[in-house]
Design an enzyme around this catalytic site. Sequence first.
Site, short mmCIF file in Angstrom:
data_model
loop_
_atom_site.label_atom_id
_atom_site.label_comp_id
_atom_site.label_asym_id
_atom_site.label_seq_id
_atom_site.Cartn_x
_atom_site.Cartn_y
_atom_site.Cartn_z
N GLY A 155 0.80 -1.21 0.00
CA GLY A 155 0.00 0.00 0.00
C GLY A 155 0.83 1.27 0.00
O GLY A 155 0.47 2.26 -0.64
N CYS A 213 1.95 1.92 12.30
CA CYS A 213 2.86 2.67 11.41
C CYS A 213 3.19 4.07 11.91
O CYS A 213 3.82 4.84 11.20
CB CYS A 213 2.24 2.76 10.02
SG CYS A 213 1.95 1.15 9.27
#
Length: 383
Positions: free
Chosen positions: A72, A323
């Site tokens: 992604g 993240c």
Amino acid sequence: MREPIYLDHNATTPIAPEVRDAMLPYLSEHFGNPSSGHVYGQRARAAVEHARSQVARLIECDADEIVFTSGGTEANNLAIFGAIEAAPRRRGVVTSVIEHPATSAPCDWLEQHGHAVTRLPVDAHGRTLLPAAEGAIGAETCIVTVMHSHNETGVLQPIDELTRLTKRAGALMHTDAAQSVGKVPVSVRALGVDLLSIAGHKLYAPKGVGALFVKQGTALAPLSLGASHERGLRPGTENVPGIVALGRAAELAGSSLGEAEARTRGLRDELFTRLVSAIPGLVLYGHPALRLPNTLFLRFPAVSGPALLAATPDVAASTGSACHDGQTAGAQVLLEMGVLPADAVGTVRLTLGRSTRIEDVTRAADALTLAWRSLASSGRSGP
């Protein structure tokens, strides 16, 4: 000792057995280079193209509109930087204040290098404010990039309405749908977007593979140079086992999407019901209806999220995105929603998946409740 209950599916999903079985032959006997003309290469090329069709069917596009990537993050970078590079006369970017780093970091870089970046605010539910978008998207805008669903709150964003505003201005619309694809129906035709990102490891495929939908006729420049793989947009020999896995994962998702969505939502709601009935002051953040069917973003009163999870070894969950390096996960999106900083530290993200069962929900609710009571009564609220 029993394994902890895994409630962190928004961070990553396990590889589905069917996906593993599909990719294994391409790690051994079907080892050819897809660009080679002999039979070994032909087999690999056929597998890549079959996977391309499988992914395309899931999001309702043509197979030649799928570009395979490493995940992604690369898909987002290719969409944003590729669009800017291909349209030098339009230098503006419109995004939201709650984007994943895979989108926000490229936007930050562009801003540091002279591009105008407008970040749209969100309402108290975490949904992008359309009136702000209407005033921000204009003749200088090259690309609008807003995530399809938020990775922490699970809130679904008004992508179709944003696309309408974007098209009116003649700009490109990109959405990071890594968290949405496979959990809820995602149709690029219905949304009207030009670019859409997919991450395999959110979809029961392995890490290291993803895809970018690039609508026919969309001008996009490559980020790296080399041969003409993936329509020249992503040079380099294809990750055939990963691509085969992503294709099979997409096929699996499409075959049971409605049933899986309803089942997961029921288990999620049961978990919330058990927790809210046992923990006074528990708060659910995000939209009550317009969010992913597997996601609960909760504030446990009088304790910190990290302390609660540390006291609950039977539950594998998180305080937010995996993240956000070094940050109090979840804090930023909550602050943008108007939540006080002191309240944001008590958040925990619980995300269910295909393997979650009612027994897991019961056990997780009991374990979290017991840990919360112990921490709250002892006054040990810190990390």
